[in-house]
Design an enzyme around this catalytic site. Sequence first.
Site, PDB file in Angstrom:
ATOM      1  N   ASP A 362       0.905  -1.124   0.312  1.00 31.46           N
ATOM      2  CA  ASP A 362      -0.184  -0.305   0.447  1.00 31.46           C
ATOM      3  C   ASP A 362       0.928   1.360   0.003  1.00 31.46           C
ATOM      4  O   ASP A 362       0.789   2.304  -0.969  1.00 31.46           O
ATOM      5  CB  ASP A 362      -0.610   0.359   1.923  1.00 31.46           C
ATOM      6  CG  ASP A 362      -2.028  -0.684   1.767  1.00 31.46           C
ATOM      7  OD1 ASP A 362      -1.152  -2.274   1.379  1.00 31.46           O
ATOM      8  OD2 ASP A 362      -2.445  -1.214   2.060  1.00 31.46           O
ATOM      9  N   GLU A 488      -6.212 -10.789  -4.269  1.00 26.43           N
ATOM     10  CA  GLU A 488      -5.725 -11.941  -3.818  1.00 26.43           C
ATOM     11  C   GLU A 488      -6.637 -13.226  -3.371  1.00 26.43           C
ATOM     12  O   GLU A 488      -6.627 -13.485  -2.663  1.00 26.43           O
ATOM     13  CB  GLU A 488      -5.378 -11.290  -2.323  1.00 26.43           C
ATOM     14  CG  GLU A 488      -4.787 -10.584  -1.960  1.00 26.43           C
ATOM     15  CD  GLU A 488      -4.094  -9.758  -0.052  1.00 26.43           C
ATOM     16  OE1 GLU A 488      -5.263 -10.397   0.437  1.00 26.43           O
ATOM     17  OE2 GLU A 488      -3.115  -9.126   0.093  1.00 26.43           O
TER      18      GLU A 488
HETATM   19  C1  BGC Z   1      -5.301  -6.153   0.401  1.00 26.96           C
HETATM   20  C2  BGC Z   1      -3.625  -5.907   0.018  1.00 26.96           C
HETATM   21  C3  BGC Z   1      -3.558  -4.656   1.194  1.00 26.96           C
HETATM   22  C4  BGC Z   1      -3.589  -4.642   2.593  1.00 26.96           C
HETATM   23  C5  BGC Z   1      -3.895  -4.398   3.395  1.00 26.96           C
HETATM   24  C6  BGC Z   1      -5.844  -6.118   1.668  1.00 26.96           C
HETATM   25  O1  BGC Z   1      -6.847  -6.649   2.247  1.00 26.96           O
HETATM   26  O2  BGC Z   1      -5.813  -7.366  -0.387  1.00 26.96           O
HETATM   27  O3  BGC Z   1      -3.759  -5.349  -1.128  1.00 26.96           O
HETATM   28  O4  BGC Z   1      -2.297  -4.871   1.421  1.00 26.96           O
HETATM   29  O5  BGC Z   1      -5.201  -5.550   2.723  1.00 26.96           O
HETATM   30  O6  BGC Z   1      -3.974  -2.945   3.372  1.00 26.96           O
END
Ligand code: BGC
Length: 790
Positions: A362, A488
């Site tokens: 992020d 994800e």
């Molecule tokens: C997202 C990730 C992100 C993380 C922290 C997750 O829900 O899929 O991309 O880095 O949250 O914000």
Amino acid sequence: MIRERAYPVEPWHVREIRLDMDVLAQSESVFALSNGHVGLRGNLDEGEPHGLPGTYLNSFYELRPLPYAEAGFGFPESGQTIVNVTNGKLIRLLVDDEPLDVRYGELLSHERVLDMRAGTLHRELHWRSPAGREVKVRSTRLVSFTQRAAAAINYEVEAVDGPLRLIVQSELVANESLPAQSRDPRVAAVLESPLLAEEELTTDDGGLLIHRTKVSGLRVAAAMEHEVQGPEHATIESEGYEDWVRTTIGCVLKPGETLRVVKYLTYGWSSRRSLPALRDQVGAALAAARLDGWEGLCREQRAYLDEFWDAADVLVEGDPEVQQAVRFGLYHVLQAGARAERRPISAKGLTGPGYDGHAFWDTEMFVLPVLTYTQPNAVRDALHWRHATLEQARERARTLNLEAAAFPWRTIEGPESSGYWPAGTAAFHIAADIADALRRYVLVTGDTQLEREIGLELLVETARLWRSLGHHDRNGVFHIDGVTGPDEYTAVKNDNIYTNLMAQRNLLAAADAVNRYRDEALHLGVTDEEAASWRDAAADMHIPYDDDIGVHQQVEGFTRLQEWDFLHTPAEKYPLLLHYPYFDLYRKQVIKQADLVLAMHWRGDAFTPDEKTRNFLYYERRTVRDSSLSACTQAVLAAEVGHPELAHTYLREAALMDLHDLNENTRDGVHMASLAGAWIALVAGFGGLRDHDGTLSFSPRLSSRLSRLEFSLQWRGRRLRVDVRPHQTTYSLRHADPDDVVELRHHGEKIQVSRDQPVTVPVPPADPTGPMPEQPPGRSPLLRLPEAQS
Ligand code: BGC
């Protein structure tokens, strides 16, 4: 969710006009104050009621075991978790016999205002005690941008009827008990009494507490002092115990009289410094804060913010909610990064304990692009932080039998703190994200010194990782197999297109940097053959494409996977990760967050306009936005492929994520990437900013609801202002010498801008738009467009 508009729309303030206990925890995140070093949640002065008490120091963490039912080689054994440190915000008030508590008596009025130009949180309340005594309390709080260890509270009590006997108890409290957490994996682990007392000390007008964590061995000191003004016979005394220090101020107020207490609060922490050294550090910080006094701190705060807004403000006409929200987003991004100073910028900043206070990608792909163009010094520091974690990344690479450095998916200080392999370590794209943040910072600032000192090494070590992670097949094609991209819901797959394209840029950037810094590269052991192998890997990189249907594949084979049954997925089953096994998500065409679409933003140079249009249509239908890191990217691409109204609704979703608590988890901290995403959606979406080939280019085009968008970018020490109207755009340059010229592209045409010659150019009419992209049933953008202006 904050369904009715909790905060009236105002351009520079976030105002809460009545206290709503149901959303108390959310409001504590929204009203959190921080400078990137110290963070105070917006808890009420008197501490109770609270949603979640929180006081954080950047990188002050405890270690906790990461237990596995079935262990595996290379699984991290402990994780770092942010600690709720000594609470110094507490100021309790006794009015005659009754403690001020908004749950009792009558709250005649209550208002809180975050002032984004003053950098303060102001609160005013009018309370009638159960016994009928009335007071008005005004308190203003700041966490200083100019004195990074310091916070201060100006607390005033006015007797409405009287005379009143008032007792103010101002405290430092360690080891506060925290409410139990849910099983949602996105919230933090609760640590019971994580701090061991080492010292408490009191003077008449204040005191200090020093504690240490049990396992990570970090030491924290918190100190406070008070200045009292008001009735002549006010008393003041302090007492201290292991976990708390209290300063008590007593007086009798006549009606209309005011008692004013200024509380100065300072923090320091260290893994190395001795107890006396830390004691002196917070004492010195107190002396420095008192030297300025409350008014001085406020003046410095405003001057700091005047400078920031001059460089960073975004003006939006036609959607006042977005106007407020983009400033709110920028304000929180600044708060997270301003004084982080070689410490991480985490996914929640210092606004809450969500995700255990970890920093993810992020930082590099959402927060740093914004700061690069608005507050580049913060980016320099953030890159230094990553560089400082190289040794741990090298160790992780050795564990994984890889070369060079494997940066952690989530961490506070450097070690991998993710215990879940597929959505953790396998997300190797973090390496290319770091390289890209570095590339952009050097491009925008021209800071070649940083590039030489730390940039080259970061590029070399990440290029080496790609070379050891990927391989040339028998036809010479380069593949990166078994990795997880940004989405994800698709894990441990071959040739994730985002990863491959970002790695490609990373490999080329490393090879180019080696050419520029030959001596330093030799020192890192880079040979010509090695650099050539990076160029080969980049040139031969596999970019998966489905010829039958004419779209790129997010990962090899993605488009032939089974479709997700969206029609039979009820609304209450979102986010899917809380209701379906990952096994099922991984083997079907369902996308948590922009992945290929993200590649089309940051590597837009690798796709033709036609490909972007077709890909966007295809992936839009399968993207559920279960992550807040998606809407802003969808806004950018929707704008690019000719759907400005859709872009606008996504912009609203990203921008209003926390002000409306759209994902119903703002209580754990604000969504920093989404808040940064509001800026990205405006500037890269409607402004069309791209920086692919080392030049700035813009393709501005507004949605029908917007009549104007104006933003500033820092570019090599100058400030470029871009003023977009429906039919024309004006580019102008400030902070530049008279003969300075900046060359940029406007809708593909080269133009030159100098200080004395702003350039106004027409916005070409949009191409006819293709079919309207559709979202999965029930997953259309959460917010509608604003009313059209007549
Ligand atoms: C997202 C990730 C992100 C993380 C922290 C997750 O829900 O899929 O991309 O880095 O949250 O914000």
